[in-house]
Motif scaffolding. Sequence first.
Motif, PDB file in Angstrom:
ATOM      1  N   ALA A   1      90.264  17.104  93.261  1.00  0.00           N
ATOM      2  CA  ALA A   1      89.724  15.823  92.788  1.00  0.00           C
ATOM      3  C   ALA A   1      89.008  16.034  91.499  1.00  0.00           C
ATOM      4  O   ALA A   1      89.039  14.982  90.944  1.00  0.00           O
ATOM      5  CB  ALA A   1      88.786  15.332  93.815  1.00  0.00           C
ATOM      6  N   THR A   2      88.648  17.199  90.939  1.00  0.00           N
ATOM      7  CA  THR A   2      87.902  17.335  89.887  1.00  0.00           C
ATOM      8  C   THR A   2      88.751  17.979  88.771  1.00  0.00           C
ATOM      9  O   THR A   2      88.255  18.262  87.646  1.00  0.00           O
ATOM     10  CB  THR A   2      86.688  18.339  90.079  1.00  0.00           C
ATOM     11  OG1 THR A   2      86.958  19.380  90.500  1.00  0.00           O
ATOM     12  CG2 THR A   2      85.665  17.436  91.158  1.00  0.00           C
TER      13      THR A   2
ATOM     14  N   SER B   1      89.358   7.928  92.986  1.00  0.00           N
ATOM     15  CA  SER B   1      87.983   8.891  92.887  1.00  0.00           C
ATOM     16  C   SER B   1      88.380  10.147  93.660  1.00  0.00           C
ATOM     17  O   SER B   1      87.763  10.973  93.459  1.00  0.00           O
ATOM     18  CB  SER B   1      86.798   7.892  93.504  1.00  0.00           C
ATOM     19  OG  SER B   1      87.045   7.577  94.786  1.00  0.00           O
ATOM     20  N   THR B   2      89.442  10.059  94.510  1.00  0.00           N
ATOM     21  CA  THR B   2      89.522  11.264  95.341  1.00  0.00           C
ATOM     22  C   THR B   2      91.249  11.388  95.388  1.00  0.00           C
ATOM     23  O   THR B   2      91.866  10.462  95.105  1.00  0.00           O
ATOM     24  CB  THR B   2      89.141  11.115  96.807  1.00  0.00           C
ATOM     25  OG1 THR B   2      89.710  10.099  97.480  1.00  0.00           O
ATOM     26  CG2 THR B   2      87.645  10.954  97.015  1.00  0.00           C
TER      27      THR B   2
ATOM     28  N   GLN C   1      92.001  17.136 106.336  1.00  0.00           N
ATOM     29  CA  GLN C   1      92.508  15.866 105.817  1.00  0.00           C
ATOM     30  C   GLN C   1      93.930  15.603 106.195  1.00  0.00           C
ATOM     31  O   GLN C   1      94.194  14.518 106.597  1.00  0.00           O
ATOM     32  CB  GLN C   1      92.374  15.952 104.404  1.00  0.00           C
ATOM     33  CG  GLN C   1      90.730  15.945 103.902  1.00  0.00           C
ATOM     34  CD  GLN C   1      90.643  16.233 102.351  1.00  0.00           C
ATOM     35  OE1 GLN C   1      91.747  16.843 101.606  1.00  0.00           O
ATOM     36  NE2 GLN C   1      89.587  15.791 101.802  1.00  0.00           N
TER      37      GLN C   1
ATOM     38  N   CYS D   1      93.181  13.038  90.643  1.00  0.00           N
ATOM     39  CA  CYS D   1      92.685  11.536  90.514  1.00  0.00           C
ATOM     40  C   CYS D   1      92.425  11.188  89.317  1.00  0.00           C
ATOM     41  O   CYS D   1      91.990  11.933  88.156  1.00  0.00           O
ATOM     42  CB  CYS D   1      91.919  11.219  91.727  1.00  0.00           C
ATOM     43  SG  CYS D   1      90.346  11.832  91.319  1.00  0.00           S
TER      44      CYS D   1
ATOM     45  N   ASP E   1      94.345  11.197  97.433  1.00  0.00           N
ATOM     46  CA  ASP E   1      94.990  10.699  98.762  1.00  0.00           C
ATOM     47  C   ASP E   1      96.032  11.466  99.391  1.00  0.00           C
ATOM     48  O   ASP E   1      97.078  11.687  98.577  1.00  0.00           O
ATOM     49  CB  ASP E   1      95.276   9.271  98.476  1.00  0.00           C
ATOM     50  CG  ASP E   1      95.942   8.661  99.765  1.00  0.00           C
ATOM     51  OD1 ASP E   1      95.344   8.665 100.687  1.00  0.00           O
ATOM     52  OD2 ASP E   1      97.226   8.107  99.733  1.00  0.00           O
TER      53      ASP E   1
END
Length: 282
Positions: free
Chosen positions: A146-147, A191-192, A221, A168, A194
């Motif tokens: 995510a980052t 923001s994340t 997840q 993302c 999916d």
Amino acid sequence: MRRILPVPGTPDRPSTPAPRATPGAGGAAAADDPIVGDEVAAKAAEVDLDEAYAYPPAAGRTSYVRANFVSSADGAAEVGGRSGPLGGAADWRVFQLLRWLSDVVLVGAGTVRHENYGPVVVPPERRERRQAAGLAAVPPIAVVTATAGLDPGARLFDAEVRPVVLTCDAAPPARRQALAAVAEVVLCGDSTVDPAAALAALTDRGMTRVLTEGGPLLHAQLAGSGLLDELCLTVAPLLAGPGRMGIVEGPPWPEPATMRLTQVLIEDDNLFLRYLRSPHDS
């Protein structure tokens, strides 16, 4: 490696040795000799791992997600922060084979950093088999982050096949731009990341046979979202002790994800379990 489940005994894989002649001048062994019987039964039960871990035919058309983990008998997925100490030679063979059968290896950024991931290595004879089956010679690594917090100079990116970075919109643009020089960067959320969007992005690129090697958060997840089709789990013959990370981590699920055990193999006291998602969870 021997098969325990399904129970050997089909016409082309007998579970018991055929009767033997009684000892004669040639010194033939007796049919009821327990040592000879065990040796023949072991040979008869030897497993073709390619057959044992073959993807279902539909996996070439739609996304099929297989997870591969090793854990201790008391459920630990790591020792000293790494999974390597849990696996032995037999686990390594299965680990390599599952990679060679896949279109792509999906992994979380934390696992890439902690395990110092490199590209998938495929020997020449396996490349030929893959290409004959319509697969790319070498499967890429796809990283969920995510980052976009990956080092472009990491050994993962020193590969003949460019990795795929699944990130993302919220990831810093400078990081995304730096990774774009060494990988294909794909946005799969705001923001994340999916998980469904990430799998769809891989499917769009013809990567439907998805092998995920974790870590535990990504595994949770996928499984918690109903996206995991299969779990291949090696149970190592050791107790790692309290305080260890398991094969799933993160927020609790509303309810468990039920699986059905379809295969058990054994070698050197290691169990190799293959679970499929239960039909009612599909």
